[in-house]
Design a protein around this motif. Sequence first.
Motif, PDB file in Angstrom:
ATOM      1  N   ARG A 130       0.831  -1.206   0.000  1.00 39.54           N
ATOM      2  CA  ARG A 130       0.000   0.000   0.000  1.00 39.54           C
ATOM      3  C   ARG A 130       0.866   1.257   0.000  1.00 39.54           C
ATOM      4  O   ARG A 130       0.565   2.230  -0.695  1.00 39.54           O
ATOM      5  CB  ARG A 130      -0.937   0.005   1.212  1.00 39.54           C
ATOM      6  N   LEU A 131       1.944   1.235   0.788  1.00 39.90           N
ATOM      7  CA  LEU A 131       2.813   2.409   0.848  1.00 39.90           C
ATOM      8  C   LEU A 131       3.559   2.599  -0.479  1.00 39.90           C
ATOM      9  O   LEU A 131       3.719   3.733  -0.947  1.00 39.90           O
ATOM     10  CB  LEU A 131       3.811   2.259   2.000  1.00 39.90           C
ATOM     11  N   ILE A 132       3.999   1.516  -1.078  1.00 41.90           N
ATOM     12  CA  ILE A 132       4.661   1.600  -2.381  1.00 41.90           C
ATOM     13  C   ILE A 132       3.693   2.112  -3.440  1.00 41.90           C
ATOM     14  O   ILE A 132       4.040   2.973  -4.273  1.00 41.90           O
ATOM     15  CB  ILE A 132       5.240   0.226  -2.779  1.00 41.90           C
ATOM     16  N   ALA A 133       2.459   1.606  -3.408  1.00 39.80           N
ATOM     17  CA  ALA A 133       1.460   2.050  -4.384  1.00 39.80           C
ATOM     18  C   ALA A 133       1.167   3.535  -4.232  1.00 39.80           C
ATOM     19  O   ALA A 133       1.044   4.267  -5.229  1.00 39.80           O
ATOM     20  CB  ALA A 133       0.178   1.231  -4.222  1.00 39.80           C
ATOM     21  N   TRP A 134       1.052   4.005  -2.993  1.00 43.88           N
ATOM     22  CA  TRP A 134       0.809   5.430  -2.754  1.00 43.88           C
ATOM     23  C   TRP A 134       1.981   6.255  -3.265  1.00 43.88           C
ATOM     24  O   TRP A 134       1.798   7.293  -3.912  1.00 43.88           O
ATOM     25  CB  TRP A 134       0.616   5.677  -1.259  1.00 43.88           C
ATOM     26  N   THR A 135       3.202   5.796  -2.999  1.00 41.70           N
ATOM     27  CA  THR A 135       4.406   6.518  -3.434  1.00 41.70           C
ATOM     28  C   THR A 135       4.449   6.637  -4.950  1.00 41.70           C
ATOM     29  O   THR A 135       4.711   7.719  -5.502  1.00 41.70           O
ATOM     30  CB  THR A 135       5.664   5.783  -2.929  1.00 41.70           C
ATOM     31  N   ARG A 136       4.144   5.560  -5.653  1.00 37.42           N
ATOM     32  CA  ARG A 136       4.221   5.565  -7.119  1.00 37.42           C
ATOM     33  C   ARG A 136       3.047   6.322  -7.741  1.00 37.42           C
ATOM     34  O   ARG A 136       3.161   6.867  -8.831  1.00 37.42           O
ATOM     35  CB  ARG A 136       4.296   4.137  -7.629  1.00 37.42           C
ATOM     36  N   GLU A 137       1.919   6.357  -7.037  1.00 44.14           N
ATOM     37  CA  GLU A 137       0.783   7.152  -7.522  1.00 44.14           C
ATOM     38  C   GLU A 137       1.085   8.644  -7.414  1.00 44.14           C
ATOM     39  O   GLU A 137       0.834   9.411  -8.353  1.00 44.14           O
ATOM     40  CB  GLU A 137      -0.472   6.822  -6.708  1.00 44.14           C
ATOM     41  N   LYS A 138       1.634   9.056  -6.261  1.00 42.22           N
ATOM     42  CA  LYS A 138       1.884  10.473  -6.028  1.00 42.22           C
ATOM     43  C   LYS A 138       3.157  10.955  -6.724  1.00 42.22           C
ATOM     44  O   LYS A 138       3.257  12.129  -7.101  1.00 42.22           O
ATOM     45  CB  LYS A 138       1.992  10.745  -4.523  1.00 42.22           C
ATOM     46  N   PHE A 139       4.132  10.080  -6.866  1.00 41.70           N
ATOM     47  CA  PHE A 139       5.404  10.413  -7.522  1.00 41.70           C
ATOM     48  C   PHE A 139       5.645   9.378  -8.621  1.00 41.70           C
ATOM     49  O   PHE A 139       6.380   8.402  -8.405  1.00 41.70           O
ATOM     50  CB  PHE A 139       6.550  10.414  -6.502  1.00 41.70           C
ATOM     51  N   PRO A 140       5.025   9.536  -9.785  1.00 36.27           N
ATOM     52  CA  PRO A 140       5.051   8.499 -10.829  1.00 36.27           C
ATOM     53  C   PRO A 140       6.450   8.081 -11.272  1.00 36.27           C
ATOM     54  O   PRO A 140       6.634   6.942 -11.735  1.00 36.27           O
ATOM     55  CB  PRO A 140       4.283   9.154 -11.984  1.00 36.27           C
ATOM     56  N   ALA A 141       7.431   8.953 -11.155  1.00 37.39           N
ATOM     57  CA  ALA A 141       8.790   8.608 -11.606  1.00 37.39           C
ATOM     58  C   ALA A 141       9.597   7.890 -10.531  1.00 37.39           C
ATOM     59  O   ALA A 141      10.773   7.570 -10.751  1.00 37.39           O
ATOM     60  CB  ALA A 141       9.530   9.875 -12.049  1.00 37.39           C
ATOM     61  N   ALA A 142       8.992   7.611  -9.377  1.00 33.79           N
ATOM     62  CA  ALA A 142       9.731   7.015  -8.253  1.00 33.79           C
ATOM     63  C   ALA A 142      10.198   5.605  -8.570  1.00 33.79           C
ATOM     64  O   ALA A 142       9.429   4.765  -9.047  1.00 33.79           O
ATOM     65  CB  ALA A 142       8.855   7.003  -7.003  1.00 33.79           C
ATOM     66  N   GLU A 143      11.475   5.337  -8.289  1.00 39.07           N
ATOM     67  CA  GLU A 143      12.069   4.008  -8.430  1.00 39.07           C
ATOM     68  C   GLU A 143      12.407   3.503  -7.028  1.00 39.07           C
ATOM     69  O   GLU A 143      13.356   3.960  -6.401  1.00 39.07           O
ATOM     70  CB  GLU A 143      13.335   4.073  -9.286  1.00 39.07           C
ATOM     71  N   VAL A 144      11.612   2.562  -6.532  1.00 40.49           N
ATOM     72  CA  VAL A 144      11.773   2.078  -5.165  1.00 40.49           C
ATOM     73  C   VAL A 144      13.081   1.298  -5.037  1.00 40.49           C
ATOM     74  O   VAL A 144      13.318   0.331  -5.773  1.00 40.49           O
ATOM     75  CB  VAL A 144      10.583   1.197  -4.743  1.00 40.49           C
ATOM     76  N   LEU A 145      13.932   1.721  -4.097  1.00 40.38           N
ATOM     77  CA  LEU A 145      15.258   1.127  -3.935  1.00 40.38           C
ATOM     78  C   LEU A 145      15.441   0.431  -2.583  1.00 40.38           C
ATOM     79  O   LEU A 145      16.157  -0.560  -2.500  1.00 40.38           O
ATOM     80  CB  LEU A 145      16.330   2.211  -4.083  1.00 40.38           C
ATOM     81  N   TYR A 146      14.835   0.966  -1.539  1.00 43.78           N
ATOM     82  CA  TYR A 146      15.006   0.426  -0.196  1.00 43.78           C
ATOM     83  C   TYR A 146      13.649   0.323   0.499  1.00 43.78           C
ATOM     84  O   TYR A 146      12.717   1.076   0.187  1.00 43.78           O
ATOM     85  CB  TYR A 146      15.901   1.331   0.670  1.00 43.78           C
ATOM     86  N   ARG A 147      13.583  -0.577   1.457  1.00 49.33           N
ATOM     87  CA  ARG A 147      12.420  -0.652   2.357  1.00 49.33           C
ATOM     88  C   ARG A 147      12.896  -1.192   3.700  1.00 49.33           C
ATOM     89  O   ARG A 147      13.813  -2.007   3.782  1.00 49.33           O
ATOM     90  CB  ARG A 147      11.313  -1.526   1.772  1.00 49.33           C
ATOM     91  N   TRP A 148      12.271  -0.703   4.750  1.00 48.70           N
ATOM     92  CA  TRP A 148      12.595  -1.172   6.092  1.00 48.70           C
ATOM     93  C   TRP A 148      11.441  -0.808   7.013  1.00 48.70           C
ATOM     94  O   TRP A 148      10.445  -0.208   6.579  1.00 48.70           O
ATOM     95  CB  TRP A 148      13.918  -0.589   6.578  1.00 48.70           C
ATOM     96  N   ALA A 149      11.544  -1.155   8.270  1.00 45.43           N
ATOM     97  CA  ALA A 149      10.495  -0.819   9.236  1.00 45.43           C
ATOM     98  C   ALA A 149      11.128  -0.156  10.449  1.00 45.43           C
ATOM     99  O   ALA A 149      12.313  -0.346  10.743  1.00 45.43           O
ATOM    100  CB  ALA A 149       9.724  -2.057   9.664  1.00 45.43           C
TER     101      ALA A 149
END
Length: 512
Positions: free
Chosen positions: A311-330
Amino acid sequence: MLLGTEESYWLHTAPGPTYPTLEADVEADVAVLGAGIAGISVAWELAAAGYRVVLLESDRIAAGVTGHTTAKLSSLHTLLYGKLRGAFGAEAAALYARSQQDAVERVAAVSAELGIDCDLERVPGYTFVEGVDQLDDIGDEVVAASEAGLPATYVSETGLPFRVAGAVRVEDQAQFHPRTYLLGLAEDLVRRGGRIFEHSRAVDLTEGDPCRVTTENGSVVTAGHVVVATHYPVFDRAMLFTRLDPVREVVVAAAIPAADDPGGIYITPEQNTRSVRTAPYDDGRRLLIVTGEHFTPGTAEQGEVAERYERLIAWTREKFPAAEVLYRWATQDNSTTDQLPFVGPFHPGARNVYVAAGFGGWGMSNGVMAGRLLAATIAGQTLPWTDLYDPRRLHLRQEAGPLATLQGTVARHFVGDRLRRSDVDSVEEIAPGAGAVLKVEGKRCAVYRDDAGALHAVSARCTHLGCLVHFNDTEVAWECPCHGSRFAVDGAVLQGPANRPLDRVELDPPAG
């Protein structure tokens, strides 16, 4: 398959030096337990004032909660000022604002003084909403924050690439690389005579004059004062666990074109929180860091944490279409039942022991504030906001409801989790990469099967207060839903308040 490498960007880009394990008894003026931003800050402040300091860390310095933060350095904390003004009055809100902005300026001043290149950038801070339902809250926060002394204004336009209904804007906030900053402080701490020991977990504290701190290998630190800055206090004599609510959130970091940088730090209470900031990256790009999807550790069902990432990745890519997800953590933090951190004497009878905890998701400013406040307290000084954060306070009217809710939740887990059926009937049902709690010879065991098929069994009883742990299948860890302790599949402590591992269980050969 989730996008991005499962690793904190801060840890990846600033590996830092290693420090020895404490293997012999030592003496100091002050022993600081926990080397996150609060612990390192108070240790450095004390060393700069001439105290002999020993800093103990159970793992690596600045690698726990602080190593997994989003590192927004701000005095604007979502919609907190309206709540503080309503609960405790305008003076309390003003003291909170002064102490938080003082922390922002302290990081800027110290990084400049020591020449620490920590990517510090001064930017405005925003609390925004996209819907109109909370516009009144935004307006109230503008008034409350302004009355508290912050340069707060109401705006309807921001640097975000989407429309907002309204926002609070406060100038002179900051974003930085927290680990680079703290590694610089640690280096200067050692230069001033301070001693740092990693992989040196404190397991016992004897209060007195002096105090004695015992580590898990039996080494002892004797000190005139002790600061417990372990994020969640690892010693329970203060009973603060009854007033601390653990919360976990997921984080994604994505490269975006520099032209898409929103030019500020942002947060919204909507959609289970969305927090946005950027950091310098390579090839003329910026790294967009987005946080949200908070939940209580130990309560997620199978696959739920992965869904939160999605859900967070989807929101990020919706709001910032050029975003290339590189890292994730908690990341994880604790909120107090009255929304104010606990910084000061550990308990009503404490004379030489102090605590810093309950930062409510704003650990950067609160950690630095705690360092300043506790160093002053140990030196016999009183800051204007000392009483505001005193852990010995009890606001019965404001805390009664949250206390009842929090303890009701703990009681339901402590009793209810023992009455529920086991996750599976036998270990044969546990698939590779999965974990489950089940009864083995009448005792609840937490059993994980690795990808090679081998079983790893430990007691399901959290070593803090005995609640049953649950499996987080995305982060591959056992988590306690009562107070947020986290353990590796072999039982090793990942996160307190527990400071002892889960007991290992030997399965019978036919079952194993």
